[in-house]
Design a protein around this motif. Structure first.
Motif, mmCIF file in Angstrom:
data_model
loop_
_atom_site.group_PDB
_atom_site.id
_atom_site.type_symbol
_atom_site.label_atom_id
_atom_site.label_comp_id
_atom_site.label_asym_id
_atom_site.label_seq_id
_atom_site.Cartn_x
_atom_site.Cartn_y
_atom_site.Cartn_z
ATOM 1 N N TRP A 34 -3.449 -2.710 -8.926
ATOM 2 C CA TRP A 34 -3.848 -3.684 -7.916
ATOM 3 C C TRP A 34 -2.722 -4.692 -7.689
ATOM 4 C CZ3 TRP A 34 -3.652 -8.650 -9.635
ATOM 5 C CH2 TRP A 34 -3.733 -8.842 -11.014
ATOM 6 N N ALA A 35 -2.771 -5.278 -6.513
ATOM 7 C CA ALA A 35 -1.812 -6.335 -6.166
ATOM 8 C C ALA A 35 -2.528 -7.330 -5.278
ATOM 9 C CB ALA A 35 -0.598 -5.756 -5.443
ATOM 10 N N GLU A 36 -2.228 -8.602 -5.476
ATOM 11 C CA GLU A 36 -2.802 -9.638 -4.631
ATOM 12 C C GLU A 36 -1.691 -10.337 -3.877
ATOM 13 O OE1 GLU A 36 -5.091 -12.149 -7.209
ATOM 14 O OE2 GLU A 36 -6.710 -10.682 -7.346
ATOM 15 N N LEU A 37 -1.898 -10.511 -2.578
ATOM 16 C CA LEU A 37 -0.924 -11.215 -1.781
ATOM 17 C C LEU A 37 -1.610 -12.159 -0.823
ATOM 18 C CD1 LEU A 37 0.500 -8.780 0.832
ATOM 19 C CD2 LEU A 37 -0.648 -7.908 -1.153
ATOM 20 N N ARG A 38 -0.946 -13.236 -0.566
ATOM 21 C CA ARG A 38 -1.461 -14.253 0.350
ATOM 22 C C ARG A 38 -0.947 -13.911 1.732
ATOM 23 N NH1 ARG A 38 -4.794 -18.040 1.538
ATOM 24 N NH2 ARG A 38 -4.031 -20.128 1.863
ATOM 25 N N LEU A 39 -1.864 -13.737 2.665
ATOM 26 C CA LEU A 39 -1.455 -13.378 4.019
ATOM 27 C C LEU A 39 -0.986 -14.623 4.762
ATOM 28 C CD1 LEU A 39 -4.290 -10.871 4.914
ATOM 29 C CD2 LEU A 39 -2.039 -10.406 3.959
ATOM 30 N N VAL A 81 0.838 -1.206 0.000
ATOM 31 C CA VAL A 81 0.000 0.000 0.000
ATOM 32 C C VAL A 81 0.870 1.252 0.000
ATOM 33 C CG1 VAL A 81 -1.615 1.361 1.392
ATOM 34 C CG2 VAL A 81 -2.034 -1.072 1.006
ATOM 35 N N ALA A 82 1.940 1.259 0.782
ATOM 36 C CA ALA A 82 2.820 2.430 0.822
ATOM 37 C C ALA A 82 3.371 2.739 -0.565
ATOM 38 C CB ALA A 82 3.957 2.195 1.815
ATOM 39 N N GLU A 83 3.802 1.716 -1.275
ATOM 40 C CA GLU A 83 4.366 1.930 -2.612
ATOM 41 C C GLU A 83 3.310 2.371 -3.613
ATOM 42 O OE1 GLU A 83 7.452 2.165 -3.114
ATOM 43 O OE2 GLU A 83 8.110 1.280 -1.223
ATOM 44 N N LEU A 84 2.157 1.707 -3.613
ATOM 45 C CA LEU A 84 1.113 2.060 -4.584
ATOM 46 C C LEU A 84 0.524 3.436 -4.292
ATOM 47 C CD1 LEU A 84 -0.748 -1.344 -5.120
ATOM 48 C CD2 LEU A 84 1.115 -0.315 -6.461
ATOM 49 N N ALA A 85 0.330 3.761 -3.022
ATOM 50 C CA ALA A 85 -0.204 5.080 -2.672
ATOM 51 C C ALA A 85 0.805 6.176 -3.008
ATOM 52 C CB ALA A 85 -0.584 5.122 -1.194
ATOM 53 N N LEU A 88 7.684 -0.489 -7.704
ATOM 54 C CA LEU A 88 6.990 -1.619 -8.305
ATOM 55 C C LEU A 88 7.766 -2.921 -8.142
ATOM 56 C CD1 LEU A 88 5.419 -0.018 -11.474
ATOM 57 C CD2 LEU A 88 4.297 -0.698 -9.347
ATOM 58 N N ARG A 89 9.069 -2.833 -8.003
ATOM 59 C CA ARG A 89 9.852 -4.038 -7.698
ATOM 60 C C ARG A 89 9.500 -4.554 -6.304
ATOM 61 N NH1 ARG A 89 13.459 -5.025 -11.501
ATOM 62 N NH2 ARG A 89 14.217 -3.345 -12.790
ATOM 63 N N ILE A 90 9.283 -3.648 -5.380
ATOM 64 C CA ILE A 90 8.877 -4.033 -4.027
ATOM 65 C C ILE A 90 7.490 -4.667 -4.072
ATOM 66 C CG2 ILE A 90 8.217 -3.123 -1.758
ATOM 67 C CD1 ILE A 90 10.540 -1.079 -2.139
#
Length: 144
Positions: free
Chosen positions: A134-139, A52-56, A111-113
């Motif tokens: 958007w990005a999807e991650l498995r918690l 979120v920090a990177e996308l925001a 975007l690499r992060i």
């Protein structure tokens, strides 16, 4: 006699959406709100907060249009896949992962992060000439 199909129980999906000012303060707030929301849902938030920090930050730096905000959306699916969506006003600026950057470079790593944390990510067209990254991650398991 009619055949009845088994009742299907919908999978639980949790949602959080907020409109934030396209400023550095708005980007910081997006990260803090992500941490708070995921903690409230009982989920770990470190990886999601980084994404979120990177996308925001990208929305504020590269997607800002004067007088327009950006939107943060979180969708937590029953399988613990989190979809992070950041929508900004600049649909004409599609993000790309840049060529390798120097170690001391101040820009070019965001975007690499995102790609490192996310199982997948992408860009979609949004209303009013905007875009949603958007990005999807498995918690993982929550650390106590």
């Amino acid at each position: 006699m009619s055949q009845k199909s088994p009742t299907q129980i919908p999978l639980l999906t949790r949602h959080f959406t907020i409109q934030l000012s396209a400023t550095r303060r708005g980007a910081r707030l997006a990260r803090l709100l992500t941490e708070r929301q995921l903690d409230e849902w009982g989920e770990p938030y470190d990886a999601a907060a980084q994404v979120v920090a990177e996308l925001a930050s990208n929305a504020v730096l590269h997607g800002r249009v004067r007088g327009r905000d950006f939107r943060l959306g979180l969708k937590l699916h029953a399988d613990r896949t989190l979809r992070v969506e950041v929508t900004d006003a600049r649909g004409d600026r599609i993000p790309r992962v840049p060529e390798p950057v120097a170690e001391d470079a101040e820009f070019g790593r965001g975007l690499r992060i995102v790609a490192a944390y996310a199982s997948r990510w992408g860009v979609e067209e949004a209303p009013a000439h905007g875009k949603t990254v958007w990005a999807e991650l498995r918690l993982g398991s929550k650390v106590t």
